[in-house]
Design a protein around this motif. Structure first.
Motif, PDB file in Angstrom:
ATOM      1  N   LEU A  86      25.802  21.329  51.238  1.00  9.35           N
ATOM      2  CA  LEU A  86      25.267  20.710  50.028  1.00  9.35           C
ATOM      3  C   LEU A  86      26.355  20.170  49.102  1.00  9.35           C
ATOM      4  O   LEU A  86      26.296  18.993  48.705  1.00  9.35           O
ATOM      5  CB  LEU A  86      24.379  21.698  49.271  1.00  9.35           C
ATOM      6  CG  LEU A  86      22.946  21.878  49.787  1.00  9.35           C
ATOM      7  CD1 LEU A  86      22.260  23.019  49.060  1.00  9.35           C
ATOM      8  CD2 LEU A  86      22.153  20.591  49.617  1.00  9.35           C
ATOM      9  N   PRO A  87      27.384  20.963  48.738  1.00  4.29           N
ATOM     10  CA  PRO A  87      28.408  20.420  47.833  1.00  4.29           C
ATOM     11  C   PRO A  87      29.099  19.182  48.403  1.00  4.29           C
ATOM     12  O   PRO A  87      29.311  18.189  47.691  1.00  4.29           O
ATOM     13  CB  PRO A  87      29.387  21.591  47.671  1.00  4.29           C
ATOM     14  CG  PRO A  87      28.572  22.809  47.944  1.00  4.29           C
ATOM     15  CD  PRO A  87      27.619  22.392  49.024  1.00  4.29           C
ATOM     16  N   GLN A  88      29.416  19.226  49.699  1.00  6.80           N
ATOM     17  CA  GLN A  88      30.101  18.107  50.349  1.00  6.80           C
ATOM     18  C   GLN A  88      29.246  16.844  50.315  1.00  6.80           C
ATOM     19  O   GLN A  88      29.731  15.744  49.987  1.00  6.80           O
ATOM     20  CB  GLN A  88      30.415  18.494  51.797  1.00  6.80           C
ATOM     21  CG  GLN A  88      30.859  17.368  52.699  1.00  6.80           C
ATOM     22  CD  GLN A  88      30.895  17.797  54.153  1.00  6.80           C
ATOM     23  OE1 GLN A  88      31.222  18.937  54.478  1.00  6.80           O
ATOM     24  NE2 GLN A  88      30.548  16.875  55.053  1.00  6.80           N
ATOM     25  N   VAL A  89      27.971  16.965  50.650  1.00  5.23           N
ATOM     26  CA  VAL A  89      27.092  15.791  50.706  1.00  5.23           C
ATOM     27  C   VAL A  89      26.812  15.256  49.304  1.00  5.23           C
ATOM     28  O   VAL A  89      26.754  14.033  49.097  1.00  5.23           O
ATOM     29  CB  VAL A  89      25.788  16.127  51.450  1.00  5.23           C
ATOM     30  CG1 VAL A  89      24.804  14.965  51.372  1.00  5.23           C
ATOM     31  CG2 VAL A  89      26.082  16.469  52.905  1.00  5.23           C
ATOM     32  N   LEU A  90      26.664  16.124  48.324  1.00  2.00           N
ATOM     33  CA  LEU A  90      26.460  15.658  46.954  1.00  2.00           C
ATOM     34  C   LEU A  90      27.675  14.887  46.442  1.00  2.00           C
ATOM     35  O   LEU A  90      27.524  13.891  45.718  1.00  2.00           O
ATOM     36  CB  LEU A  90      26.145  16.838  46.040  1.00  2.00           C
ATOM     37  CG  LEU A  90      24.769  17.491  46.259  1.00  2.00           C
ATOM     38  CD1 LEU A  90      24.636  18.762  45.435  1.00  2.00           C
ATOM     39  CD2 LEU A  90      23.636  16.527  45.930  1.00  2.00           C
ATOM     40  N   ARG A  91      28.868  15.321  46.831  1.00  2.00           N
ATOM     41  CA  ARG A  91      30.064  14.558  46.454  1.00  2.00           C
ATOM     42  C   ARG A  91      30.057  13.198  47.126  1.00  2.00           C
ATOM     43  O   ARG A  91      30.446  12.187  46.522  1.00  2.00           O
ATOM     44  CB  ARG A  91      31.328  15.339  46.823  1.00  2.00           C
ATOM     45  CG  ARG A  91      31.613  16.536  45.919  1.00  2.00           C
ATOM     46  CD  ARG A  91      33.030  17.055  46.109  1.00  2.00           C
ATOM     47  NE  ARG A  91      33.261  17.582  47.445  1.00  2.00           N
ATOM     48  CZ  ARG A  91      33.021  18.833  47.818  1.00  2.00           C
ATOM     49  NH1 ARG A  91      32.561  19.708  46.929  1.00  2.00           N
ATOM     50  NH2 ARG A  91      33.269  19.232  49.049  1.00  2.00           N
ATOM     51  N   ARG A  92      29.618  13.150  48.367  1.00  6.23           N
ATOM     52  CA  ARG A  92      29.544  11.882  49.091  1.00  6.23           C
ATOM     53  C   ARG A  92      28.533  10.941  48.443  1.00  6.23           C
ATOM     54  O   ARG A  92      28.779   9.733  48.304  1.00  6.23           O
ATOM     55  CB  ARG A  92      29.175  12.137  50.551  1.00  6.23           C
ATOM     56  CG  ARG A  92      28.994  10.883  51.407  1.00  6.23           C
ATOM     57  CD  ARG A  92      30.238  10.042  51.447  1.00  6.23           C
ATOM     58  NE  ARG A  92      30.059   8.860  52.289  1.00  6.23           N
ATOM     59  CZ  ARG A  92      30.727   7.724  52.135  1.00  6.23           C
ATOM     60  NH1 ARG A  92      31.659   7.615  51.172  1.00  6.23           N
ATOM     61  NH2 ARG A  92      30.518   6.702  52.932  1.00  6.23           N
ATOM     62  N   ILE A  93      27.388  11.482  48.024  1.00  3.94           N
ATOM     63  CA  ILE A  93      26.384  10.662  47.344  1.00  3.94           C
ATOM     64  C   ILE A  93      26.954  10.101  46.046  1.00  3.94           C
ATOM     65  O   ILE A  93      26.737   8.926  45.702  1.00  3.94           O
ATOM     66  CB  ILE A  93      25.102  11.479  47.084  1.00  3.94           C
ATOM     67  CG1 ILE A  93      24.402  11.784  48.407  1.00  3.94           C
ATOM     68  CG2 ILE A  93      24.158  10.730  46.153  1.00  3.94           C
ATOM     69  CD1 ILE A  93      23.205  12.724  48.273  1.00  3.94           C
ATOM     70  N   ALA A  94      27.713  10.915  45.305  1.00  3.26           N
ATOM     71  CA  ALA A  94      28.332  10.435  44.059  1.00  3.26           C
ATOM     72  C   ALA A  94      29.298   9.302  44.334  1.00  3.26           C
ATOM     73  O   ALA A  94      29.370   8.314  43.586  1.00  3.26           O
ATOM     74  CB  ALA A  94      29.038  11.592  43.355  1.00  3.26           C
ATOM     75  N   ALA A  95      30.063   9.419  45.427  1.00  5.09           N
ATOM     76  CA  ALA A  95      31.011   8.364  45.782  1.00  5.09           C
ATOM     77  C   ALA A  95      30.284   7.081  46.163  1.00  5.09           C
ATOM     78  O   ALA A  95      30.690   5.978  45.776  1.00  5.09           O
ATOM     79  CB  ALA A  95      31.903   8.834  46.931  1.00  5.09           C
ATOM     80  N   LEU A  96      29.191   7.208  46.931  1.00  2.00           N
ATOM     81  CA  LEU A  96      28.411   6.031  47.313  1.00  2.00           C
ATOM     82  C   LEU A  96      27.778   5.380  46.088  1.00  2.00           C
ATOM     83  O   LEU A  96      27.693   4.150  45.998  1.00  2.00           O
ATOM     84  CB  LEU A  96      27.323   6.430  48.310  1.00  2.00           C
ATOM     85  CG  LEU A  96      27.794   6.807  49.717  1.00  2.00           C
ATOM     86  CD1 LEU A  96      26.651   7.421  50.518  1.00  2.00           C
ATOM     87  CD2 LEU A  96      28.352   5.584  50.441  1.00  2.00           C
ATOM     88  N   SER A  97      27.331   6.195  45.149  1.00  8.48           N
ATOM     89  CA  SER A  97      26.755   5.680  43.901  1.00  8.48           C
ATOM     90  C   SER A  97      27.767   4.818  43.151  1.00  8.48           C
ATOM     91  O   SER A  97      27.456   3.702  42.701  1.00  8.48           O
ATOM     92  CB  SER A  97      26.292   6.849  43.031  1.00  8.48           C
ATOM     93  OG  SER A  97      25.890   6.415  41.758  1.00  8.48           O
ATOM     94  N   ALA A  98      28.984   5.325  43.040  1.00  4.37           N
ATOM     95  CA  ALA A  98      30.033   4.566  42.351  1.00  4.37           C
ATOM     96  C   ALA A  98      30.389   3.294  43.113  1.00  4.37           C
ATOM     97  O   ALA A  98      30.590   2.228  42.517  1.00  4.37           O
ATOM     98  CB  ALA A  98      31.271   5.447  42.184  1.00  4.37           C
TER      99      ALA A  98
END
Length: 484
Positions: free
Chosen positions: A349-361
Motif C-alpha cells: 500500500l505505501p509503495q503504490v500510494l507513492r506511485r499514484i502521487a507521482a503519476l498525479s504530479a
C-alpha cells in the motif's frame, strides 16, 4: 438495423404498454451506468415484474438475434450496464419483492431488484444482517451485486457477494430457466453458482437470489485514527492484520478525500490529517475490547496523532457517512472525476500510494484516494474538468494506476467489475490462453453472444475501433441539439 416496431409490440403484449419504453427522452435515462463517460442509447427498455416476463423477453431476443443488457439501479462504475445501441435494456427495477425469510436456515430469497440495504432492514429486528455493503447499498440492487460480485467496507471479514449467495434462479440467454444451488451452503457438483456470480451479465440474468444472512454481533466498536502521512497509515494496516486481528473493516482516506467529505457531511475528521483510518471491530464484547486496545496501540506506534472511538451509534454513523459518501462528496471540489478500482497486496500500500502521487504530479491532475485498506482494494478518484479538455488525460492516468497495481502484484478490479471500461486492460493481466478460456465458458452459456456483449473479454472492435468514451457536444449541453 433498428428494431422493428413489431418487436416492441410483442414486448408490450407481454409486459403492458407502460412497461416498454421507446421514446427518446425515456431511453436517454438508460444510456449509461454510474460511469458516465461511456454512453449508448438502446432501442427499447423493457421493465419486467416477474421471472416469467424476463424469460419471455429473452426468448424474443434470442429468436430475433437481438442483444440485451440487464440493468439494476445503474450504480455500477465500470460500464457494465452500458446498453447496446439498437439493443434491449432489461431493467429489473420493478422486481423488488422479498419472497421468503427463513430465519431458521438463515436465508432470505429476494427478487433481483431488491436494494441491498433492504435485506438487512427486513431481518434486523430479528437479530440478523446481510453482510456485503457497497457504498451505494441504499440503492444498488442484489441482482447488480451478483453481476459484479460486489464487496464493500465490511468484506474484509465477511467476504464478497459470492460468499453470501447460495442459490439463483437464472434465465439463460436462450430463454431457458435454470436453478443453481439452493439453501445449502456448499451444493454438490460443478460450481456453476461461483462461475455465475461476478460474470457481469454475460452468462444470463439472475432473477431470484437466495442469500445467507448473519447474526448481529454482540458488540461493535468503530475507531478513527489520524496520521501525518499515507505511509504511516498503510504500515498500520499491515501491522493490525499481522497482529492476528481481523477487523470487520479497515478503510483509508487521504487528505483530498477528507477535505471533500468534511465539506459535504461534516464528520469532524481531525484537522491536519494527511490520512485517516476507520477500523471497525465486531464480535464477542470481551474480544472486541481487547482488540480495540491493541489497534489503538499499533496505530500510535505507527505515528497516529489522534485515535478516537465512536461514542454511540450516531457518531459511528457520521464517521461512516463521510467514508461511504466520499465519491459523491468529490463533486464539492471537482466538476468531474473518474473512479478507478484496483487491488494491491496490503504490504504494498505505501509503495503504490507513492506511485499514484507521482503519476498525479506527472499528469497534472489531482487524485483522491479512498479505499478498502484491509484487503488492498484501491479506489483512486482522478479529478478533472471535461470542459477544459482533460478527459483523455484523466483516462490515461487511471489506466496507468491500474498498471501500477498489476506491477505490485495486484489485479485489475476488486469489486467494480471489468465491464467495458477495463476490457482492453485484460491482456495486461491475463494470457491469450486465459482469455480464450473465459470466452469458451461464456459461449457455453451464450453461444450467440447476445447477453451483455462487448463487456469483460476484449474484442478487436472494442479495443481497436471504438473511438473512446462518450463526450457530450457543446450543442447537446446547451439543449439545442440531440445525439441520434
Amino acid at each position: 438495423m433498428p428494431l422493428a416496431h413489431t418487436f416492441a409490440a410483442e414486448l408490450r403484449a407481454v409486459l403492458g404498454r407502460e412497461h416498454v419504453l421507446t421514446e427518446p427522452e425515456q431511453l436517454r435515462v438508460y444510456d449509461c451506468d454510474g460511469l458516465t463517460g461511456w454512453r449508448a442509447t438502446p432501442a427499447v427498455v423493457a421493465l419486467p415484474g416477474a421471472t416469467g416476463e424476463v424469460q419471455a423477453i429473452v426468448r424474443l431476443c434470442a429468436r430475433e438475434g437481438v442483444p440485451f443488457v440487464a440493468r439494476g439501479a445503474g450504480t455500477g462504475l465500470s460500464g457494465g450496464a452500458l446498453p447496446v445501441a439498437d439493443g434491449v435494456v432489461i431493467s429489473l427495477a420493478r422486481m423488488k419483492r422479498i419472497l421468503e425469510i427463513d430465519l431458521a436456515a438463515q436465508r432470505v430469497v429476494v427478487q433481483a431488484g431488491v436494494a441491498n440495504l433492504d435485506v438487512t432492514r427486513a431481518v434486523a429486528g430479528d437479530g440478523f444482517f446481510y453482510a456485503p455493503d457497497p457504498s451505494s447499498q441504499q440503492v444498488c440492487t442484489i441482482g447488480g451485486n451478483v453481476a459484479e460480485n460486489s464487496g464493500g467496507a465490511h468484506c474484509l471479514k465477511n467476504g464478497f457477494t459470492v460468499n453470501h449467495v447460495t442459490g439463483l434462479v437464472v434465465v439463460l440467454p436462450d430463454g431457458e430457466l435454470v436453478e443453481l444451488g439452493g439453501k445449502a451452503l456448499d451444493p454438490d457438483g460443478i460450481d456453476l453458482l461461483g462461475a455465475f456470480v461476478g460474470s457481469e451479465g454475460t452468462l444470463g440474468i439472475a432473477t431470484e437470489i437466495t442469500l445467507r444472512i448473519l447474526r448481529t454481533p454482540e458488540a461493535v466498536t468503530t475507531q478513527l485514527a489520524a496520521f501525518r502521512s499515507t505511509d504511516e497509515a498503510g504500515e498500520a494496516v499491515s501491522a493490525i492484520v499481522s497482529a492476528g486481528i481481523l477487523p470487520a473493516a479497515i478503510e483509508m482516506m487521504d487528505r483530498l478525500t477528507i477535505a471533500a467529505a468534511e465539506e459535504a457531511f461534516h464528520p469532524a475528521y481531525p484537522e491536519g490529517a494527511e490520512s485517516v483510518l476507520l477500523v471497525e471491530l465486531d464480535g464477542v464484547a470481551v474480544q472486541v475490547e481487547e482488540d480495540a486496545a491493541l489497534v489503538e496501540r499499533i496505530c500510535r506506534d505507527r505515528g497516529a496523532f489522534e485515535v478516537r472511538v465512536a461514542r454511540d451509534d450516531a457518531e459511528r454513523a457520521l464517521l461512516w457517512l463521510g467514508r461511504k459518501g466520499a465519491f459523491a462528496a468529490m463533486g464539492r471540489i471537482s466538476p468531474d472525476y473518474y473512479v478507478q478500482d484496483g487491488v494491491v497486496p496490503r504490504t504494498k500500500l505505501p509503495q503504490v500510494l507513492r506511485r499514484i502521487a507521482a503519476l498525479s504530479a506527472e499528469h497534472g491532475l489531482r487524485v483522491g484516494n479512498v479505499f478498502h485498506a484491509g484487503d488492498g482494494n484501491l479506489h483512486p478518484l482522478v479529478l478533472y474538468d471535461a470542459s477544459r479538455g482533460e478527459t483523455d488525460a484523466a483516462k490515461a492516468l487511471a489506466d496507468e494506476i491500474l498498471v501500477a497495481c498489476l506491477e505490485a502484484g495486484g489485479s485489475l478490479t476488486g469489486e467494480h467489475g471489468v465491464g467495458v471500461d477495463k476490457a482492453c486492460s485484460m491482456p495486461k493481466m491475463f494470457s491469450e490462453r486465459d482469455l480464450a478460456s473465459f470466452e469458451r465458458l461464456r459461449r457455453a452459456f451464450d453461444p450467440d453472444g447476445l447477453a451483455n456483449p462487448g463487456k469483460v473479454v476484449p474484442t478487436p472492435r472494442l479495443c481497436g475501433e471504438v473511438p473512446g468514451p462518450y463526450r457530450m457536444h457543446p450543442l447537446e449541453r446547451m439543449g439545442v441539439a440531440e445525439r441520434l
